[in-house]
Design an enzyme around this catalytic site. Structure first.
Site, PDB file in Angstrom:
ATOM      1  CG  ASP A 106      -2.234   0.864   0.806  1.00 23.75           C
ATOM      2  OD1 ASP A 106      -2.018   1.911   0.019  1.00 23.75           O
ATOM      3  OD2 ASP A 106      -3.212   0.868   1.655  1.00 23.75           O
TER       4      ASP A 106
HETATM    5  C1  BGC Z   1      -4.766   3.548   0.056  1.00 17.99           C
HETATM    6  C2  BGC Z   1      -5.032   2.573  -1.069  1.00 17.99           C
HETATM    7  C3  BGC Z   1      -4.938   3.270  -2.432  1.00 17.99           C
HETATM    8  C4  BGC Z   1      -3.429   3.918  -2.466  1.00 17.99           C
HETATM    9  C5  BGC Z   1      -3.006   4.599  -3.378  1.00 17.99           C
HETATM   10  C6  BGC Z   1      -3.651   4.112   0.210  1.00 17.99           C
HETATM   11  O1  BGC Z   1      -3.602   5.216   0.955  1.00 17.99           O
HETATM   12  O2  BGC Z   1      -4.821   2.751   1.391  1.00 17.99           O
HETATM   13  O3  BGC Z   1      -6.298   1.935  -1.170  1.00 17.99           O
HETATM   14  O4  BGC Z   1      -4.927   2.218  -3.486  1.00 17.99           O
HETATM   15  O5  BGC Z   1      -3.441   4.699  -1.145  1.00 17.99           O
HETATM   16  O6  BGC Z   1      -3.775   5.741  -3.579  1.00 17.99           O
END
Ligand code: BGC
Length: 680
Positions: free
Chosen positions: A245
């Protein structure tokens, strides 16, 4: 090693550029041409959404995009895209085919903006109503979760776009999301938290999984040797790559811990996978070339799958903001909206008998597509409840501001995507609706008792203090850009509601299994979140402890009636390799066409280990015209009866009596049948 330079012509002639070879052949050919440094470079992102190109070998950036409700503006140069109903609304459709169609449409929009991977679906279990991201997720139930996840991923990947199932795993709250430590039993992982991820791998061959921010039993998800290497890869046979993530690696200390666990891609940029760190760790033999190669192989496999090296004409074409996608968004909303209360059949309204309606409340005309974090979407238009109703009323019915002068009032309440509501990076600040909204319910119902509440929100809210004041209630969730139209069609009976709750609505928060103490939510002073409810999540808890929910899992009303009849089990005793065929008749005994979600639960009568009162193991959504009778069949196998036994560390089944329970919700069982399980 001499670094070979290729002319454009030479490059084109290399085996890995030949799309007639198999993906595995192409991967191996490219892998042997990469230098150590180039391999290191491929392990991290640049510019937030993409990997670094390797020009020498014609490797273009691999582009990712958010998110689960539509292609996000922040990852597509602020392009407009179709805004589909959010995860919990989609799950309320209980419609596998719609999830598949949605997967295809989302992939098509992803292709059109030039991305190769969509950061979806979000399949974290809805453990507490307080989680700020529940709206992006699907359900509290592992079976429903997996049944809706698999067709979605198949739909995406049939378009040769990679799906990225997220967030692996136990990312069930936003409070302390970067650092909390989920203390969760093996049984709860196996029975509740694994199934959707496992099915994504085993049944849909998902090409990517996103490592969560949090820790699980002491280790960060992105360096979790057991969860990534042993379970995801070795046990389930995951062929794709794990991506962190965004910034989930910030507290991981050693690059080799992540690399050896098979975290392949660190996003959005190098933190632990900085070239210097990797070089040093490699020289000190803290990871081997084989491990590095296996990581790279996983990424290259997906790059070939999405066609990164192939002529664009040879790939499925992408479309964005087309009518077909908008129609699909509308259909999903029609089936995802849930009618929760309809006293004296006040709904649907008859257009000819009404002159004036009032549409009031903070969410009546509020567009909800943007905001809430990474799942934000910017659609070309977004039909609010107000707009949808106004369009439907046309010149026949006038919209008035004074509630007391209206034939009916639509009071549109709920949450929004501001922090403290349905929003990433923070949990909800209260289980109740804001005080101003409750005051508004008092004022409006006093002015006009024919007040119908429309809720726009992404997670259960408390209703006990006001639900008895209104004759009807519709849970609309965040229904996407066509939601206002779908809602108006339901209100005026052009669409018969068929959505069913994918979560339990507790009467009060303290009834909810994750809220027995502060240890289980939001966690202790060391940020350990004790998953003390264990496998008793959602209705598993309410049913077993006999706590009455406000609205149970699986619940949702229709404008027609369904009769459940004539249950037949083809055997009294099920043995090891057998299949039990369960048949029953479903009849539309009302006066309108409508769809029912027939739900099959199983109860283990005499297990030596405490099990939930019932567990969902099958469902069918069927559309019937008045008086139509259809036979439905379900197949029950040994796997549907098993539980995870921590004493033997394995999935087990005990011989003995079981019950089949069938009904329109988890608390409305209309048919019951008995059978025995015997090994031989
Ligand atoms: C989120 C993800 C997301 C990623 C990219 C993170 O903060 O938890 O779900 O895909 O950011 O934006």
């Amino acid at each position: 090693m001499e670094i070979r330079k290729y002319s454009e012509e030479e490059l084109k002639a290399l085996p890995f550029m030949n799309s007639n070879l198999s993906i595995e052949e192409r991967v191996e050919d490219l892998l042997i041409r990469l230098t150590l440094e180039e391999k290191f470079k491929l392990l991290t992102g640049r510019h937030r959404w993409e990997t670094s190109p390797i020009k020498r070998l014609g490797i273009k950036p691999f582009l990712t995009s958010d998110g689960p409700n539509g292609v996000a503006p922040h990852s597509s140069n602020y392009k407009e895209a179709t805004y589909f109903p959010v995860g919990i609304c989609r799950a309320s459709t209980w419609n596998r085919e719609l999830c598949y169609e949605f997967g295809k449409a989302l992939a098509s929009e992803t292709r059109e903006v030039g991305a190769h991977m969509i950061l979806a679906p979000g399949v974290n279990i809805i453990r507490t109503p307080m989680c700020g991201r529940n709206f992006e997720y699907q359900t509290e139930d592992p079976y429903l979760n997996k049944e809706l996840t698999v067709p979605f991923i198949k739909g995406v990947q049939e378009e040769r776009i990679a799906a990225c199932v997220k967030h692996y795993i136990c990312n069930n709250q936003e409070t302390n999301r970067f650092t909390y430590n989920a203390l969760v039993s093996q049984r709860a992982l196996e029975e509740i938290y694994f199934p959707a991820f496992k099915a994504a791998v085993e049944e849909a061959n998902v090409f990517s999984a996103m490592g969560a921010y949090n820790k699980i039993n002491g280790f960060y998800a992105c360096e979790h040797d057991y969860l990534l290497k042993k379970i995801l890869i070795e046990k389930w046979g995951f062929k794709g790559f794990v991506v962190s993530d965004w910034n989930a690696t910030q507290y991981i200390e050693r690059p080799e811990d992540a690399l050896n666990a098979y975290l392949t891609l660190e996003m959005p940029r190098a933190r632990i996978y900085k070239r210097r760190n990797l070089q040093e760790a490699f020289e000190e033999q803290r990871f081997t070339i084989d491990v590095l190669d296996e990581n790279i192989r996983r990424l290259l496999r997906v790059m070939f799958f999405v066609g990164l090296f192939d002529a664009p004409e040879s790939l499925p074409k992408g479309y964005r903001n087309i009518k077909a996608h908008q129609n699909l968004a509308r259909k999903m909303a029609e089936e995802g909206i849930v009618l929760l209360k309809n006293e004296n059949k006040i709904l649907p309204l008859e257009k000819d008998k009404i002159q004036k309606i009032a549409i009031i409340g903070p969410n009546a005309d509020k567009q909800m597509s943007e905001g809430g974090g990474s799942s934000s979407v910017r659609p070309p238009y977004d039909i609010t409840p107000y707009q949808g109703l106004k369009e439907k009323c046309g010149d026949h019915i006038s919209i008035v501001n004074d509630a007391s002068k209206a034939d009916f009032v639509f009071l549109v309440l709920g949450l929004n995507h501001e922090p403290g509501n349905d929003c990433e990076n923070a949990d909800r600040s209260s289980y109740k609706l804001p005080k101003e909204q409750i005051d508004l319910i008092h004022q409006t119902t006093k002015a006009n008792p024919k007040t119908i509440i429309i809720l726009i929100n992404g997670t259960p809210v408390s209703m006990t203090e006001w639900i008895n004041m209104v004759p009807a209630l519709i849970e609309v969730w965040y229904p996407g850009m066509e939601g206002g139209r779908a809602l108006a069609d339901i209100i005026f009976g052009e669409v018969n509601p068929s959505g069913k709750l994918p979560v339990t609505f507790p009467k009060k928060l303290s009834d909810s299994p994750a809220h027995k103490s502060e240890l289980s939510y939001p966690g202790d002073n060391e940020k350990n979140v004790h998953y003390d409810e264990d496998i008793f999540v959602g209705y598993r808890y309410f049913d077993t402890e006999d706590i009455e929910p406000l609205y149970p899992f699986g619940y949702g009303l229709s404008y027609t009636e369904f009769t459940y009849d004539n249950l037949r089990l083809d055997k009294k005793v099920l043995s090891e390799n057998d299949i039990l065929t369960v048949e029953m008749d479903i009849i539309n005994s009302g006066i309108r066409e409508g769809a029912e979600v027939v739900q099959l639960y199983i109860h283990d009568v005499g297990c030596s280990i405490k099990r939930p009162e019932k567990e969902l193991k099958g469902f069918t959504k069927i559309k019937l015209t008045p008086n139509q009778r259809e036979t439905l069949s379900f197949h029950v196998k040994k796997e549907n009866l098993m539980f995870y036994n921590e004493n033997s560390d394995s999935w087990t089944i005990e011989e003995g009596a079981f019950k089949i329970l069938i009904g329109p919700s988890s608390r409305d069982i209309r048919l019951e049948g008995d059978f025995q399980y015997k090994t031989k």
